[in-house]
Design an enzyme around this catalytic site. Structure first.
Site, short mmCIF file in Angstrom:
data_model
loop_
_atom_site.label_atom_id
_atom_site.label_comp_id
_atom_site.label_asym_id
_atom_site.label_seq_id
_atom_site.Cartn_x
_atom_site.Cartn_y
_atom_site.Cartn_z
N CYS A 114 33.34 58.84 -7.77
CA CYS A 114 34.93 59.23 -8.07
C CYS A 114 35.38 59.29 -6.77
O CYS A 114 34.67 59.09 -5.64
CB CYS A 114 34.76 60.66 -8.54
SG CYS A 114 34.24 61.92 -7.51
N GLU A 154 26.18 62.13 -4.73
CA GLU A 154 26.60 61.44 -3.60
C GLU A 154 26.78 62.43 -2.21
O GLU A 154 26.41 61.92 -1.06
CB GLU A 154 27.97 60.49 -3.49
CG GLU A 154 27.71 59.18 -4.59
CD GLU A 154 27.95 59.71 -5.98
OE1 GLU A 154 28.23 58.89 -7.08
OE2 GLU A 154 28.29 60.95 -6.46
N CYS A 170 33.64 61.52 -3.93
CA CYS A 170 32.73 60.90 -3.41
C CYS A 170 33.11 59.47 -2.34
O CYS A 170 32.37 59.40 -1.27
CB CYS A 170 31.59 60.56 -4.26
SG CYS A 170 31.15 62.02 -5.19
N HIS A 222 28.49 66.95 -5.48
CA HIS A 222 28.14 65.77 -6.54
C HIS A 222 26.97 64.92 -5.97
O HIS A 222 26.50 65.28 -4.88
CB HIS A 222 29.41 64.57 -6.56
CG HIS A 222 30.55 65.19 -7.40
ND1 HIS A 222 31.38 64.35 -7.46
CD2 HIS A 222 30.76 66.46 -7.41
CE1 HIS A 222 32.34 64.99 -8.19
NE2 HIS A 222 31.92 66.23 -8.21
#
Length: 161
Positions: free
Chosen positions: A86, A58, A89, A56
């Protein structure tokens, strides 16, 4: 930090999310990490490209900042992300010790616009390990694993989080 600087960093997160989406058809999630007013890490969603469900924006930005700063401890760093993160992260931010997070769009926006429904993930993470409907768990060899944990806790390399 001045509001103009915060806006600049958030615009950068949104810019890299748009650029990557257009260049590689990736999901448009971008992130920058800032320390002392300077960008020290950037990341965009590379789940498909890297064949990695943890890739992801992040997480990629945290990895980038860690490499550049030579540490896993990102205390004092701020994270700017194009979309509310989410649970995966958020967990990465916790372990990295990110000091503050700013986000642009919300998870509700992602659900309404793109159909991303993260409620099953939220439910899974918030339940006790033995009460999770989506991911069954069974403990094994606890005593053997505890020996290793105790050895690490007594070693000079040990750092309490």
């Amino acid at each position: 930090m001045a509001e103009a600087d915060k806006l600049k960093f958030m615009r950068r997160a949104i810019e890299i999310s748009r650029d990557e989406m257009r260049a590689s058809k990736a999901a448009p999630f971008g992130c920058v990490i800032v320390k002392d007013g300077e960008i020290v890490g950037e990341g965009v969603n590379r789940v498909v490209e890297n064949h990695d469900p943890t890739s992801h924006g992040e997480v990629e930005a945290i990895r980038d900042a860690g490499r550049k700063l030579g540490t896993w401890d990102l205390s004092g760093c701020e994270l700017y992300t194009s979309c509310q993160p989410c649970e995966l992260c958020v967990a990465a931010m916790f372990w990295a010790r990110i000091t503050k997070m700013y986000y642009a769009s919300t998870l509700k926006d992602a659900e309404e616009v793109c159909g991303f429904d993260l409620e099953p993930l939220t439910t899974l993470v918030r339940h006790d390990v033995h009460d999770r409907a989506l991911l069954k768990a069974e403990p094994m060899l606890r005593e053997e694993a505890l020996v290793v944990l105790r050895e690490w806790a007594q070693s000079p390399e040990f750092t309490a989080f």
